[in-house]
Motif scaffolding. Structure first.
Motif, mmCIF file in Angstrom:
data_model
loop_
_atom_site.group_PDB
_atom_site.id
_atom_site.type_symbol
_atom_site.label_atom_id
_atom_site.label_comp_id
_atom_site.label_asym_id
_atom_site.label_seq_id
_atom_site.Cartn_x
_atom_site.Cartn_y
_atom_site.Cartn_z
ATOM 1 N N PRO A 15 1.212 -39.072 31.218
ATOM 2 C CA PRO A 15 1.470 -37.465 32.044
ATOM 3 C C PRO A 15 0.068 -36.792 32.240
ATOM 4 C CG PRO A 15 2.696 -37.195 29.166
ATOM 5 C CD PRO A 15 1.966 -38.397 29.385
ATOM 6 N N ARG A 16 0.303 -36.251 33.344
ATOM 7 C CA ARG A 16 -0.741 -35.277 34.188
ATOM 8 C C ARG A 16 -0.524 -34.221 33.249
ATOM 9 N NH1 ARG A 16 -3.056 -37.175 39.204
ATOM 10 N NH2 ARG A 16 -1.507 -38.861 39.664
ATOM 11 N N TYR A 17 0.371 -33.556 32.863
ATOM 12 C CA TYR A 17 -0.226 -32.475 31.508
ATOM 13 C C TYR A 17 -0.130 -31.165 32.794
ATOM 14 C CZ TYR A 17 0.259 -35.556 28.037
ATOM 15 O OH TYR A 17 0.683 -36.041 26.681
ATOM 16 N N THR A 18 0.696 -30.800 33.789
ATOM 17 C CA THR A 18 0.491 -29.658 34.790
ATOM 18 C C THR A 18 1.691 -28.886 33.803
ATOM 19 O OG1 THR A 18 2.149 -30.726 36.124
ATOM 20 C CG2 THR A 18 -0.060 -30.338 36.779
ATOM 21 N N SER A 19 2.557 -29.056 32.501
ATOM 22 C CA SER A 19 2.396 -28.257 31.926
ATOM 23 C C SER A 19 3.174 -28.736 30.653
ATOM 24 C CB SER A 19 4.488 -28.082 32.578
ATOM 25 O OG SER A 19 4.927 -29.469 32.081
ATOM 26 N N TYR A 20 3.620 -28.070 29.376
ATOM 27 C CA TYR A 20 3.819 -28.724 28.342
ATOM 28 C C TYR A 20 5.020 -27.858 27.920
ATOM 29 C CZ TYR A 20 3.662 -30.673 23.600
ATOM 30 O OH TYR A 20 4.099 -31.388 22.992
ATOM 31 N N PRO A 21 6.370 -28.280 27.352
ATOM 32 C CA PRO A 21 6.516 -30.036 27.825
ATOM 33 C C PRO A 21 6.356 -30.491 28.654
ATOM 34 C CG PRO A 21 7.408 -29.496 25.839
ATOM 35 C CD PRO A 21 7.137 -27.947 26.835
ATOM 36 N N THR A 22 6.229 -31.903 29.066
ATOM 37 C CA THR A 22 6.384 -32.412 30.201
ATOM 38 C C THR A 22 7.484 -32.505 30.901
ATOM 39 O OG1 THR A 22 6.044 -35.215 29.745
ATOM 40 C CG2 THR A 22 4.643 -33.352 30.101
ATOM 41 N N ALA A 23 7.752 -32.555 32.581
ATOM 42 C CA ALA A 23 9.382 -32.847 32.942
ATOM 43 C C ALA A 23 10.288 -33.526 31.996
ATOM 44 C CB ALA A 23 9.270 -32.793 34.288
ATOM 45 N N PRO A 24 10.101 -34.546 31.895
ATOM 46 C CA PRO A 24 10.947 -35.678 31.522
ATOM 47 C C PRO A 24 11.072 -35.140 30.427
ATOM 48 C CG PRO A 24 8.792 -36.858 32.256
ATOM 49 C CD PRO A 24 8.923 -35.090 32.250
ATOM 50 N N HIS A 25 11.641 -34.507 29.404
ATOM 51 C CA HIS A 25 11.825 -34.291 28.320
ATOM 52 C C HIS A 25 12.528 -32.366 28.539
ATOM 53 C CE1 HIS A 25 9.127 -37.093 26.737
ATOM 54 N NE2 HIS A 25 7.868 -37.120 26.553
ATOM 55 N N PHE A 26 12.871 -32.671 29.590
ATOM 56 C CA PHE A 26 13.407 -31.457 30.277
ATOM 57 C C PHE A 26 14.811 -32.349 29.336
ATOM 58 C CE2 PHE A 26 11.172 -28.468 33.337
ATOM 59 C CZ PHE A 26 10.368 -28.792 32.616
ATOM 60 N N HIS A 27 15.711 -31.278 29.735
ATOM 61 C CA HIS A 27 17.328 -31.494 28.990
ATOM 62 C C HIS A 27 18.175 -30.027 29.535
ATOM 63 C CE1 HIS A 27 17.744 -28.368 26.557
ATOM 64 N NE2 HIS A 27 16.435 -28.616 25.365
ATOM 65 N N ASP A 28 19.203 -30.569 30.208
ATOM 66 C CA ASP A 28 21.177 -29.955 30.565
ATOM 67 C C ASP A 28 21.016 -28.562 29.775
ATOM 68 O OD1 ASP A 28 22.505 -31.399 29.399
ATOM 69 O OD2 ASP A 28 22.899 -32.174 29.937
ATOM 70 N N GLY A 29 20.306 -28.753 28.624
ATOM 71 C CA GLY A 29 20.900 -27.537 27.800
ATOM 72 C C GLY A 29 20.276 -26.218 28.101
ATOM 73 N N VAL A 30 19.598 -25.961 28.576
ATOM 74 C CA VAL A 30 18.999 -24.575 30.413
ATOM 75 C C VAL A 30 19.585 -24.656 31.214
ATOM 76 C CG1 VAL A 30 16.448 -24.001 31.357
ATOM 77 C CG2 VAL A 30 16.674 -24.414 29.436
ATOM 78 N N THR A 31 19.956 -23.491 31.782
ATOM 79 C CA THR A 31 21.589 -23.603 32.606
ATOM 80 C C THR A 31 20.889 -22.047 33.052
ATOM 81 O OG1 THR A 31 22.505 -22.409 31.260
ATOM 82 C CG2 THR A 31 23.252 -24.394 30.483
ATOM 83 N N PRO A 32 21.876 -22.133 34.331
ATOM 84 C CA PRO A 32 22.313 -21.100 34.782
ATOM 85 C C PRO A 32 21.382 -19.115 34.512
ATOM 86 C CG PRO A 32 23.218 -21.975 36.461
ATOM 87 C CD PRO A 32 22.520 -23.302 35.744
ATOM 88 N N GLU A 33 22.478 -19.332 33.361
ATOM 89 C CA GLU A 33 23.179 -18.574 32.667
ATOM 90 C C GLU A 33 21.679 -18.088 31.110
ATOM 91 O OE1 GLU A 33 26.651 -19.282 33.989
ATOM 92 O OE2 GLU A 33 25.036 -20.816 33.188
ATOM 93 N N THR A 34 20.531 -19.244 31.696
ATOM 94 C CA THR A 34 19.677 -19.251 30.708
ATOM 95 C C THR A 34 18.895 -18.308 31.753
ATOM 96 O OG1 THR A 34 20.284 -21.011 29.503
ATOM 97 C CG2 THR A 34 18.633 -20.224 28.801
ATOM 98 N N VAL A 35 18.795 -18.774 32.202
ATOM 99 C CA VAL A 35 17.483 -18.551 33.017
ATOM 100 C C VAL A 35 17.658 -17.227 33.696
ATOM 101 C CG1 VAL A 35 16.083 -18.329 34.939
ATOM 102 C CG2 VAL A 35 16.922 -21.061 33.855
ATOM 103 N N SER A 36 18.774 -16.618 33.872
ATOM 104 C CA SER A 36 19.613 -15.316 34.838
ATOM 105 C C SER A 36 18.365 -14.577 33.161
ATOM 106 C CB SER A 36 20.844 -14.666 34.599
ATOM 107 O OG SER A 36 21.330 -16.037 35.675
ATOM 108 N N GLY A 37 19.220 -14.715 31.873
ATOM 109 C CA GLY A 37 18.473 -14.012 30.326
ATOM 110 C C GLY A 37 16.745 -13.679 30.538
ATOM 111 N N TRP A 38 16.584 -15.133 31.120
ATOM 112 C CA TRP A 38 14.833 -15.318 30.988
ATOM 113 C C TRP A 38 14.104 -13.394 31.732
ATOM 114 C CZ3 TRP A 38 14.087 -20.975 30.664
ATOM 115 C CH2 TRP A 38 14.221 -21.421 29.338
#
Length: 448
Positions: A15-38
């Motif tokens: 990976p280029r490591y512009t984030s950690y964990p990197t984007a291929p490991h993102f999953h659908d458990g983070v939803t619009p409702e999750t981010v609204s809370g954040w």
């Protein structure tokens, strides 16, 4: 753990490591409702960065791995802007005046495809929905072929402080092979126009590892680019990922330099740029000594986000538009890359988030170590312990073992560091601390 030979590090895909964990490991458990809370958890005086993605180009460069699409008509761009305005207003309402925007980055695609009036309208919407600091930085990615006097005027009017110009290579044969024909004269004229209008900082983006590219042709491109005296230079290795971006199949793989040639180009380019008075920043950036990025590197303030190396200290970055990635204290979130799906979600008054990742304590420790390796080429054991307490011991054990087995990773007193002659291997060294790398299939670009 056994030592990895240098030739294997050159040929490794990581990976280029512009984030950690990197984007291929993102999953659908983070939803619009999750981010609204954040978003709800953002503090009144918290510093925020904004990234706005314009997913259109009026030509498709075959080397590009960005989320974008070609259009010869402006109507789809205008329709998209209407949805982007709605997303801006939605996020602004959620913030309800909390947070202070310290940095705005307009990327793509080709943001300078926007008509001058639309560019000004976009920033008018941002100012209406967000509390933007008077001294906020505004950076814009520019395709010189899009530009005209009216667009230059618009960039000045929206308060652009930094312009990033894509050059890639000035060699005609290379340009034709990547469908990116752009003259030196055009590029020079745009830089002069920006400076005349008070844009204080200009950086240029170059690529090595392109089809038909040689040390000689790359050297000529660097010579021409540095004659423009940009404040910063970024030189990236071309990422040939045709399984991810189908248009890259237009590039004949037989014309691409091999791993040894890529390494020689990366090293040769760095030497030429440094000889011209620029300071190396991380693995692929260079800056004049007076530039703020050079100051951040000297003072240990250099960070890395989805746009690469930056002196932006904001912990919270909100991405707007399809495919954009947000970073919150709680985790990462990404909008859908489909412009159609994005529009439908926004029309339904929903954030366009489709995946992401909530950070664990271990993620934060490993992310800090990887960022320091990518920015400073090392880290202090004492600093790690001070920041994370006893939970840091596991990582320190891994670092000690790596130092015993790799000639590229050393111990110097309290500091674990990548050897001075091994900085180009930073991505491969950082990958040793990535606990996700072997847990899911993900194809990455070459390390160098």
């Amino acid at each position: 753990m056994t030592s990895v030979p240098s030739h294997r590090l050159i040929d490794t895909n990581v990976p280029r490591y512009t984030s950690y964990p990197t984007a291929p490991h993102f999953h659908d458990g983070v939803t619009p409702e999750t981010v609204s809370g954040w978003i709800d958890a953002i503090q009144p005086d918290e510093a925020i960065s904004l990234y706005l993605h314009i997913p259109y180009c009026d030509r498709l460069c075959w080397f590009c791995a960005c989320h974008t699409k070609q259009t010869f008509r402006y109507a789809p761009v205008a329709d998209y802007l209407a949805m982007l305005y709605r997303e801006i207003a939605m996020v602004g309402r959620r913030l309800a005046g909390r947070g202070i925007v310290r940095a705005i980055h307009l990327g793509g695609g080709s943001p300078t495809m926007l008509r001058p009036g639309d560019m000004k309208s976009l920033f008018g919407r941002l100012r209406k929905s967000f509390a933007i600091a008077a001294d906020a930085s505004v950076s814009v990615e520019i395709d010189p072929n899009d530009m005209d006097e009216a667009r230059l005027d618009a960039l000045a009017e929206i308060g652009t402080t930094r312009a990033s110009l894509g050059i890639q290579d000035f060699d005609r044969r290379v340009q034709k092979a990547i469908n990116r024909e752009q003259s030196f004269e055009t590029t020079r004229g745009i830089i002069e126009g920006l400076r005349t209008r008070g844009v204080g900082s200009v950086n240029v983006d170059l690529l090595y590892g392109l089809p038909f590219q040689t040390l000689a042709t790359l050297g000529k491109t660097i010579e021409l680019s540095l004659s423009l005296r940009p404040d910063r230079v970024a030189i990236f290795g071309y990422a040939h990922v045709p399984w991810f971006k189908k248009h890259q199949t237009m590039i004949d793989e037989a014309t691409l330099p091999g791993p040894d040639a890529r390494l020689a180009q990366a090293q040769g380019a760095a030497t030429l740029i440094c000889e011209a008075g620029y300071l190396p920043i991380g693995i692929d950036h260079f800056a004049l000594p007076a530039d703020s990025l050079a100051a951040a590197a000297r003072e240990g303030r250099l960070t890395r986000n989805f746009q690469g190396y930056t002196d932006d200290p904001c912990e919270t970055l909100i991405g707007l538009g399809p495919s954009s990635i947000s970073r919150f204290r709680q985790g990462h979130a990404q909008n859908t890359p489909s412009t159609g799906a994005y529009g439908r979600m926004i029309e339904a008054d929903s954030l366009a988030v489709i995946r992401g990742l909530s950070l664990s304590d271990e993620d934060r420790i490993r992310g800090w170590v990887i960022e320091r390796l990518m920015c400073d080429f090392g880290f202090s054991a004492a600093a790690l312990r001070s920041r994370f307490g006893t939970e840091a011991e596991m990582i320190l054990q891994e670092a000690a073992l790596l130092a015993q087995t790799s000639p590229h990773f050393v111990v110097d007193g309290d500091r674990f560091a990548i050897g001075a002659d091994s900085h180009l291997f930073a991505r491969s060294i950082a990958a040793h601390f990535d606990s996700y790398l072997s847990s899911r299939k993900a194809r990455h670009s070459a390390a160098i």
